[in-house]
Scaffold this active site. Sequence first.
Site, PDB file in Angstrom:
ATOM      1  CG  HIS A  22      -5.662  -2.189   8.967  1.00 44.66           C
ATOM      2  ND1 HIS A  22      -5.696  -0.842   9.215  1.00 44.66           N
ATOM      3  CD2 HIS A  22      -4.368  -2.548   9.195  1.00 44.66           C
ATOM      4  CE1 HIS A  22      -4.498  -0.421   9.559  1.00 44.66           C
ATOM      5  NE2 HIS A  22      -3.674  -1.429   9.559  1.00 44.66           N
ATOM      6  CG  ASP A  44      -0.268  -0.390   2.510  1.00 45.31           C
ATOM      7  OD1 ASP A  44       0.981  -0.319   2.573  1.00 45.31           O
ATOM      8  OD2 ASP A  44      -0.969  -0.764   3.459  1.00 45.31           O
TER       9      ASP A  44
HETATM   10  P1  PGA Z   1       2.404  -1.808  12.735  1.00 44.40           P
HETATM   11  O1  PGA Z   1       1.264  -1.660  11.649  1.00 44.40           O
HETATM   12  O2  PGA Z   1       3.333  -2.866  12.229  1.00 44.40           O
HETATM   13  O3  PGA Z   1       3.053  -0.445  12.779  1.00 44.40           O
HETATM   14  O4  PGA Z   1       1.758  -2.199  14.021  1.00 44.40           O
HETATM   15  C1  PGA Z   1       0.643  -2.777  11.142  1.00 44.40           C
HETATM   16  C2  PGA Z   1      -0.533  -2.391  10.298  1.00 44.40           C
HETATM   17  O5  PGA Z   1      -1.180  -1.372  10.593  1.00 44.40           O
HETATM   18  O6  PGA Z   1      -0.831  -3.118   9.339  1.00 44.40           O
END
Ligand code: PGA
Length: 241
Positions: A137, A67
């Site tokens: 998500h 993304d």
């Molecule tokens: P993080 O984010 O690794 O910073 O916890 C994961 C995500 O939001 O997919």
Amino acid sequence: MQVLITENYDELSEVAASIIIEEMQKKKDIVLGLATGSTPIGTYQNLVAASKNNIISFADAICYNLDEYLGLNKDHEQSYHYFMNDNLFNHVDIKPDNINIPAGDLVDANEAVNDYIKKLALKERDIQILGIGENGHIGFNEPGTSFASQTHITELSLETRESNKRFFNNLDEVPKYAITMGISEIMAAKKILLLISGKNKAKTVKELLEGYRSEAFPASVLLDHDNITLVVDKEAMSLVE
Ligand code: PGA
């Protein structure tokens, strides 16, 4: 689903990297699906070290990212282009042409979406690395996203923007939209490596392992994948009995 529980974040990063290294040694022209966020940073550090020690090479690897924020230039410090260069690509021998990240800076975002759908269709990913949001998500597929979705423009939930505001000066600076690989494309990878670390993800892990599939909890689709490894540290496992 294979679940590997590690003592802490450092061990999680080593275990995840060793799985990727093994696959990269077997297949020089591996196709990797990559993720951003805090969780995979340690894994990338281990991959960079392995590359510097000539244990692996990215010379023939092809990478696809999940993304990108909409509206940030590629050289913006919070763009995922910048993140990937800073944490991985600048330190390994990958060819620039083999790096694929949705273009969040095009005037025509629909064109960027269609380009990425076409690019993804060209190669089958061997491994997709994933993190997970507290709300379940994957990529920026927020709760309510169809399991059949392809790459699309997504409106970030307030929860996600709140969680990511730690990287910006304030909430207003956090983009409201992003381009994300869709759930059906994530599921098309041959193998999925889901990394989860820390106490703030403990409720998320519990919900995932309860095994109830729902588009309200995007990561639950992963229960249907026939080759998924979850690498999770003890803190993130702390609510699972
Ligand atoms: P993080 O984010 O690794 O910073 O916890 C994961 C995500 O939001 O997919």
